[in-house]
Write a protein that holds these residues in place. Sequence first.
Motif, mmCIF file in Angstrom:
data_model
loop_
_atom_site.group_PDB
_atom_site.id
_atom_site.type_symbol
_atom_site.label_atom_id
_atom_site.label_comp_id
_atom_site.label_asym_id
_atom_site.label_seq_id
_atom_site.Cartn_x
_atom_site.Cartn_y
_atom_site.Cartn_z
ATOM 1 N N GLY A 72 0.620 -1.285 -0.102
ATOM 2 C CA GLY A 72 -0.040 -0.113 -0.082
ATOM 3 C C GLY A 72 0.742 1.316 0.064
ATOM 4 N N THR A 88 -13.847 5.666 -2.850
ATOM 5 C CA THR A 88 -13.623 5.874 -1.551
ATOM 6 C C THR A 88 -14.198 4.414 -0.739
ATOM 7 O OG1 THR A 88 -15.898 7.151 -0.867
ATOM 8 C CG2 THR A 88 -13.638 8.229 -1.408
ATOM 9 N N ARG A 120 -8.628 0.351 3.369
ATOM 10 C CA ARG A 120 -7.271 0.842 3.640
ATOM 11 C C ARG A 120 -6.399 -0.174 3.524
ATOM 12 N NH1 ARG A 120 -6.617 3.531 9.216
ATOM 13 N NH2 ARG A 120 -8.238 2.156 9.676
ATOM 14 N N SER A 121 -5.223 0.186 3.107
ATOM 15 C CA SER A 121 -3.989 -0.803 2.604
ATOM 16 C C SER A 121 -3.547 -1.238 4.035
ATOM 17 C CB SER A 121 -2.977 -0.158 1.959
ATOM 18 O OG SER A 121 -2.253 0.818 2.619
ATOM 19 N N ASP A 151 -1.476 1.858 5.495
ATOM 20 C CA ASP A 151 -2.003 2.837 6.005
ATOM 21 C C ASP A 151 -2.616 2.471 7.342
ATOM 22 O OD1 ASP A 151 -1.994 5.206 4.159
ATOM 23 O OD2 ASP A 151 -2.739 3.648 2.745
ATOM 24 N N VAL A 152 -2.868 1.082 7.706
ATOM 25 C CA VAL A 152 -3.459 0.716 9.064
ATOM 26 C C VAL A 152 -2.129 0.810 10.007
ATOM 27 C CG1 VAL A 152 -4.157 -1.387 10.420
ATOM 28 C CG2 VAL A 152 -5.298 -0.899 7.910
ATOM 29 N N THR A 193 -0.792 5.411 10.098
ATOM 30 C CA THR A 193 -1.832 6.408 9.911
ATOM 31 C C THR A 193 -1.448 7.740 9.505
ATOM 32 O OG1 THR A 193 -2.360 6.634 12.209
ATOM 33 C CG2 THR A 193 -3.532 4.838 11.332
ATOM 34 N N ARG A 235 -2.314 9.457 6.097
ATOM 35 C CA ARG A 235 -2.352 10.156 4.963
ATOM 36 C C ARG A 235 -4.169 10.429 4.761
ATOM 37 N NH1 ARG A 235 0.735 6.339 0.357
ATOM 38 N NH2 ARG A 235 -0.457 4.576 1.117
ATOM 39 N N ALA A 244 -6.475 8.056 2.867
ATOM 40 C CA ALA A 244 -6.780 6.778 3.464
ATOM 41 C C ALA A 244 -7.546 6.906 4.229
ATOM 42 C CB ALA A 244 -5.363 6.412 3.986
ATOM 43 N N ALA A 245 -7.675 8.110 5.317
ATOM 44 C CA ALA A 245 -8.645 8.141 6.447
ATOM 45 C C ALA A 245 -9.965 8.007 5.929
ATOM 46 C CB ALA A 245 -8.315 9.539 7.006
ATOM 47 N N LEU A 275 -11.362 6.190 3.369
ATOM 48 C CA LEU A 275 -11.566 5.169 2.588
ATOM 49 C C LEU A 275 -12.558 4.010 3.719
ATOM 50 C CD1 LEU A 275 -8.232 3.989 1.218
ATOM 51 C CD2 LEU A 275 -10.180 4.880 -0.209
#
Length: 211
Positions: A149, A160, A164-165, A168-169, A172, A174, A177-178, A180
Amino acid sequence: MQIDPYNPLDLEALGESLLRRLEADPAVRIDQLEKFDGSGIYALYYTGRADPYTSLGEHNRKRRRPIPHYVGRAKDSGARRGVSPLLAIDQPLLWSRVREHQRSISHASNLKVEDFTVRVLVVMSVWIPLAEAVVIRTYRPLWNSHLQGFGIHAPGGGRTGQARSEWDVLHTGRSFAAGLTGARRRPANREALLERTRQLCVEAVAAQRKR
């Protein structure tokens, strides 16, 4: 005894040559890379002390041959328009791609830009896929092979609903990503990701020391 003749144009030999050239120059801090034109490949290295990359960062600070955290490429799309892949690129494609990654790192709540260095190799477009493949095969960088990701772009409008990839988990921050909202088939457990990543770093360092 039969000895096979050395073929300097063998793809394996060419790939190793590209890898050696990438690693010939010292890595520089990602935020200190000066603007330049061209396409090619790049390798990012982690040199910090933060969890879960502690062991990898220590190795990269002390060893002459660091282990890449991520390897990628920036290639001109001119081939689709019939442009020769042997022509030099007069746009900062490679530099711009590295800058995108710098922004992703800066947005992550638990990463620091100053903990990342980068090497770049400007090369004709025809050699870029081979160079990238050889570096990834040699090192199996963490953010290429195990934690997906990092290199993704913000999804277009109306998309959307994707999940999240794993990156991104774990990292945190980006903004795209927040937003999604999708659910993963297997929900990414952050603590499990941390533990798995710690172990992968230890294994990567051990494998490199055996080479």
